[in-house]
Design an enzyme around this catalytic site. Structure first.
Site, short mmCIF file in Angstrom:
data_model
loop_
_atom_site.label_atom_id
_atom_site.label_comp_id
_atom_site.label_asym_id
_atom_site.label_seq_id
_atom_site.Cartn_x
_atom_site.Cartn_y
_atom_site.Cartn_z
CD GLN A 61 31.98 46.30 7.78
OE1 GLN A 61 31.15 46.92 7.14
NE2 GLN A 61 31.64 45.45 8.74
CG ASP A 85 27.78 51.62 11.43
OD1 ASP A 85 26.78 51.03 10.97
OD2 ASP A 85 28.95 51.30 11.16
CE LYS A 131 27.49 47.18 6.43
NZ LYS A 131 28.43 47.36 7.52
#
Ligand code: NAD
Length: 284
Positions: A95, A118, A51
């Site tokens: 994460q 997200d 990422k």
């Protein structure tokens, strides 16, 4: 035919990159993504690296917060609260998975919805299902882009999604519905899965079990999107679909690796840019 997720993801990243360059050229603030990783799960580490590398490619700034496995929930929440209040940060990504002593639900809910790149915050989930503008989850957004890249129209098609998770199956189904597909969600208790799959013009598989779909379950000419990421006995990555048998029947199919995976990262950057635009309007 193969759907090239790498090439499609590059198109998205290049679009973001051009827009970031434009900001730079006009002396505007550059979007910034904060990535928080707790503990040292090797898979998480490699996802975060991917990422951050992709953000650098687009020119999006990134800040990484590496917290120890023993970090308390309160400590993590206070990092998130600081980032929520920092107007130079547009997107916040925690994460997953988190260590067992931390509640993922509480942590995801603590992220400001406008910075939730997200798309996991309950407010974004609700907005998605209400058909309102929102930050939608990256993998489902990527799945739709991959289907669109084939030129096959989604409208009026029979779509079957295998998997009903909050991060893939359910949001993919809602996005397909938004594109006017007739959608069925299948799962571990579905009876007659093979027959159901054979009716699908669009088949999205997000289970986490190799060989869930084989060629005899695919309708000739169908678009097959394999979201699964599994480590085979030989250590290689495989999807949920038996690629060789399915590819001989499908019209279009994504490989693993090189299908959905790269698109997920590209859509994260696209979401970060969207969060930036939302924040800039908010600040102005
Ligand atoms: P999950 O474990 O949360 O959900 C799996 C779903 O599969 C469940 O809804 C379950 O009902 C269904 N299922 C289980 N066994 C089944 C069976 N035998 N038949 C039919 N359905 C069955 O998983 P998830 O988080 O949705 O992820 C699914 C897969 O996608 C995993 O392999 C994951 O690694 C992968 N994934 C990939 C990306 C990416 O970027 N490519 C992103 C997220 C998840």
């Amino acid at each position: 035919m193969n759907i090239d997720g790498k090439a499609e993801s590059l198109k998205i990243k290049d679009e973001v990159r051009a827009r970031v360059e434009e900001l730079r050229a006009t002396g505007r603030r550059i979007p910034c993504l904060a990535v928080i990783i707790v503990g040292n799960n090797p898979a998480s580490r490699s996802y975060v690296n991917g990422k951050i590398k992709a953000a650098a490619y687009t020119g999006i700034e990134s800040r990484e917060y590496e917290l120890q496995e023993s970090t308390s929930e309160d400590e993590l929440l206070s990092v998130i609260s600081e980032l929520n209040g920092d107007s130079s940060v547009d997107g916040i990504l925690v994460q997953l998975p988190l260590p067992g002593h931390i509640s993922e639900a509480r942590v995801l809910e603590a992220i400001l919805p406008q910075k939730d790149v997200d798309g996991f915050h309950p407010q974004n989930v609700a907005r998605l299902w209400l058909g309102q503008d929102c930050l939608a989850p990256c993998t489902p957004l990527g799945v739709i882009k991959l289907i669109e890249s084939t030129g096959v129209s989604i409208e009026g098609k029979r779509a079957v999604v295998i998997g009903r998770s909050d991060i893939v199956g359910k949001p993919v189904a809602k996005l397909l519905l938004d594109h006017n597909a007739t959608v069925t969600i299948a799962h571990s208790r579905t009876a007659g899965l093979a027959a159901l799959c054979r009716e699908a013009d669009i088949l999205v598989v997000a289970v986490g079990r190799p060989g869930t779909v084989t060629g005899d379950m695919v309708k000739p000419g169908a678009v097959v999107i394999d979201v699964g990421i599994n480590r085979g006995a030989d250590g290689r990555l495989v999807g949920d679909v038996d690629y060789d048998s399915a590819a001989s029947v499908a019209g279009w199919i994504t490989p693993v690796p090189g299908g959905v995976g790269p698109m997920t990262i590209a859509m994260l950057l696209s979401n970060t840019f969207k969060a930036y635009e939302m924040q800039e309007k908010f600040v102005d």
